[in-house]
Scaffold this motif. Structure first.
Motif, PDB file in Angstrom:
ATOM      1  N   LYS A  65       0.826  -1.210   0.000  1.00  0.00           N
ATOM      2  CA  LYS A  65       0.000   0.000   0.000  1.00  0.00           C
ATOM      3  C   LYS A  65       0.861   1.261   0.000  1.00  0.00           C
ATOM      4  O   LYS A  65       0.584   2.228  -0.711  1.00  0.00           O
ATOM      5  CB  LYS A  65      -0.931  -0.018   1.214  1.00  0.00           C
ATOM      6  CG  LYS A  65      -1.851   1.152   1.317  1.00  0.00           C
ATOM      7  CD  LYS A  65      -2.711   1.047   2.571  1.00  0.00           C
ATOM      8  CE  LYS A  65      -3.551   2.282   2.768  1.00  0.00           C
ATOM      9  NZ  LYS A  65      -4.316   2.216   4.014  1.00  0.00           N
ATOM     10  N   VAL A  66       1.919   1.251   0.798  1.00  0.00           N
ATOM     11  CA  VAL A  66       2.819   2.408   0.877  1.00  0.00           C
ATOM     12  C   VAL A  66       3.507   2.634  -0.469  1.00  0.00           C
ATOM     13  O   VAL A  66       3.586   3.765  -0.952  1.00  0.00           O
ATOM     14  CB  VAL A  66       3.860   2.221   2.007  1.00  0.00           C
ATOM     15  CG1 VAL A  66       4.959   3.251   1.927  1.00  0.00           C
ATOM     16  CG2 VAL A  66       3.186   2.276   3.358  1.00  0.00           C
ATOM     17  N   TYR A  67       3.988   1.563  -1.097  1.00  0.00           N
ATOM     18  CA  TYR A  67       4.650   1.698  -2.388  1.00  0.00           C
ATOM     19  C   TYR A  67       3.682   2.216  -3.448  1.00  0.00           C
ATOM     20  O   TYR A  67       4.042   3.043  -4.280  1.00  0.00           O
ATOM     21  CB  TYR A  67       5.248   0.369  -2.834  1.00  0.00           C
ATOM     22  CG  TYR A  67       6.551   0.022  -2.162  1.00  0.00           C
ATOM     23  CD1 TYR A  67       6.997   0.684  -1.030  1.00  0.00           C
ATOM     24  CD2 TYR A  67       7.359  -0.985  -2.652  1.00  0.00           C
ATOM     25  CE1 TYR A  67       8.184   0.362  -0.414  1.00  0.00           C
ATOM     26  CE2 TYR A  67       8.562  -1.317  -2.044  1.00  0.00           C
ATOM     27  CZ  TYR A  67       8.959  -0.632  -0.923  1.00  0.00           C
ATOM     28  OH  TYR A  67      10.146  -0.946  -0.315  1.00  0.00           O
ATOM     29  N   LYS A  68       2.447   1.712  -3.408  1.00  0.00           N
ATOM     30  CA  LYS A  68       1.438   2.173  -4.362  1.00  0.00           C
ATOM     31  C   LYS A  68       1.166   3.670  -4.157  1.00  0.00           C
ATOM     32  O   LYS A  68       1.087   4.429  -5.127  1.00  0.00           O
ATOM     33  CB  LYS A  68       0.157   1.358  -4.191  1.00  0.00           C
ATOM     34  CG  LYS A  68      -0.902   1.637  -5.234  1.00  0.00           C
ATOM     35  CD  LYS A  68      -2.063   0.661  -5.125  1.00  0.00           C
ATOM     36  CE  LYS A  68      -2.901   1.005  -3.934  1.00  0.00           C
ATOM     37  NZ  LYS A  68      -4.148   0.237  -3.854  1.00  0.00           N
ATOM     38  N   ASN A  69       1.047   4.099  -2.904  1.00  0.00           N
ATOM     39  CA  ASN A  69       0.818   5.515  -2.610  1.00  0.00           C
ATOM     40  C   ASN A  69       1.995   6.381  -3.038  1.00  0.00           C
ATOM     41  O   ASN A  69       1.812   7.516  -3.479  1.00  0.00           O
ATOM     42  CB  ASN A  69       0.525   5.716  -1.132  1.00  0.00           C
ATOM     43  CG  ASN A  69      -0.837   5.210  -0.734  1.00  0.00           C
ATOM     44  OD1 ASN A  69      -1.706   5.019  -1.581  1.00  0.00           O
ATOM     45  ND2 ASN A  69      -1.031   4.963   0.545  1.00  0.00           N
ATOM     46  N   VAL A  70       3.209   5.866  -2.905  1.00  0.00           N
ATOM     47  CA  VAL A  70       4.393   6.616  -3.334  1.00  0.00           C
ATOM     48  C   VAL A  70       4.361   6.810  -4.849  1.00  0.00           C
ATOM     49  O   VAL A  70       4.600   7.913  -5.351  1.00  0.00           O
ATOM     50  CB  VAL A  70       5.694   5.899  -2.913  1.00  0.00           C
ATOM     51  CG1 VAL A  70       6.896   6.459  -3.633  1.00  0.00           C
ATOM     52  CG2 VAL A  70       5.894   5.999  -1.426  1.00  0.00           C
ATOM     53  N   ILE A  71       4.050   5.753  -5.556  1.00  0.00           N
ATOM     54  CA  ILE A  71       4.033   5.842  -7.018  1.00  0.00           C
ATOM     55  C   ILE A  71       2.935   6.801  -7.482  1.00  0.00           C
ATOM     56  O   ILE A  71       3.193   7.726  -8.260  1.00  0.00           O
ATOM     57  CB  ILE A  71       3.854   4.442  -7.641  1.00  0.00           C
ATOM     58  CG1 ILE A  71       5.115   3.620  -7.407  1.00  0.00           C
ATOM     59  CG2 ILE A  71       3.556   4.538  -9.135  1.00  0.00           C
ATOM     60  CD1 ILE A  71       4.975   2.148  -7.736  1.00  0.00           C
ATOM     61  N   TYR A  72       1.721   6.602  -6.988  1.00  0.00           N
ATOM     62  CA  TYR A  72       0.612   7.457  -7.420  1.00  0.00           C
ATOM     63  C   TYR A  72       0.798   8.898  -6.953  1.00  0.00           C
ATOM     64  O   TYR A  72       0.532   9.835  -7.706  1.00  0.00           O
ATOM     65  CB  TYR A  72      -0.722   6.910  -6.925  1.00  0.00           C
ATOM     66  CG  TYR A  72      -1.154   5.637  -7.604  1.00  0.00           C
ATOM     67  CD1 TYR A  72      -0.888   5.405  -8.948  1.00  0.00           C
ATOM     68  CD2 TYR A  72      -1.810   4.650  -6.901  1.00  0.00           C
ATOM     69  CE1 TYR A  72      -1.276   4.232  -9.573  1.00  0.00           C
ATOM     70  CE2 TYR A  72      -2.202   3.466  -7.514  1.00  0.00           C
ATOM     71  CZ  TYR A  72      -1.928   3.271  -8.853  1.00  0.00           C
ATOM     72  OH  TYR A  72      -2.314   2.117  -9.461  1.00  0.00           O
TER      73      TYR A  72
END
Length: 179
Positions: A65-72
């Protein structure tokens, strides 16, 4: 190795405001070289391990979830900053053809877009950094506990199950077995 690491895991530990950590058996400051002959691993160790292991698993579960939020967040932030840049350059190219009032409006709008993009980018990077720092800190703390336990030839096995989250509350079951 610090004695406090041993004492924090021992059930005999007593805390005193005046003297600090005390051994519950002697009511004195702990004194031992490498290991304590009277150490009792029980509730203190289990409570500390429970907290650390649950927090570690939770951080590992939220990693995706954290990685997805960083990318988006980074994509949105960069996109907004590029849009703000193009609005601002459009203003500079058409400054002689517009009125002063519309120029002020365009500068204001482009500045807001740039600031919003910067905010998204900064927030995404900070969330990633905080997650990574928490993970490293917990892993180091767990490693310190494992080092102390290895001096006493103690090991543990654990099993954590996260139940489904309902209305923001999640039940967590953990079983820790000292061997």
């Amino acid at each position: 190795m610090k004695m406090k690491r041993h004492c924090d895991l021992c059930d005999h530990q007593k805390l005193s405001l005046q003297k600090g950590d005390l051994c519950g058996l002697t009511n004195q400051k702990p004194e031992f070289n490498r290991t304590c002959t009277s150490i009792d691993f029980g509730n203190n160790l289990l409570d500390i391990l429970e907290d650390i292991l649950i927090d570690l698993e939770d951080l590992k579960n939220t990693k995706k979830k954290v990685y997805k939020n960083v990318i988006y967040g980074s994509i949105i932030g960069v996109f907004l900053m590029v849009c703000g840049y193009f609005v601002f350059t459009y203003l500079l190219n058409s400054v002689y053809r517009t009125t002063l009032k519309s120029s002020e409006y365009t500068i204001f709008v482009s500045t807001i877009i740039l600031i919003t993009g910067y905010h998204y980018l900064k927030k995404a990077i900070n969330n990633f950094s905080n997650h990574k720092n928490q993970l490293i800190s917990l892993e180091n703390y767990k490693l310190e506990i494992d080092e102390v336990l290895s001096l006493y030839n103690q090991k543990y096995k654990y099993k954590i199950t996260f139940d489904k989250e309902v209305h923001g509350t999640q039940e967590i079951d953990i079983e820790i077995e000292l061997t």
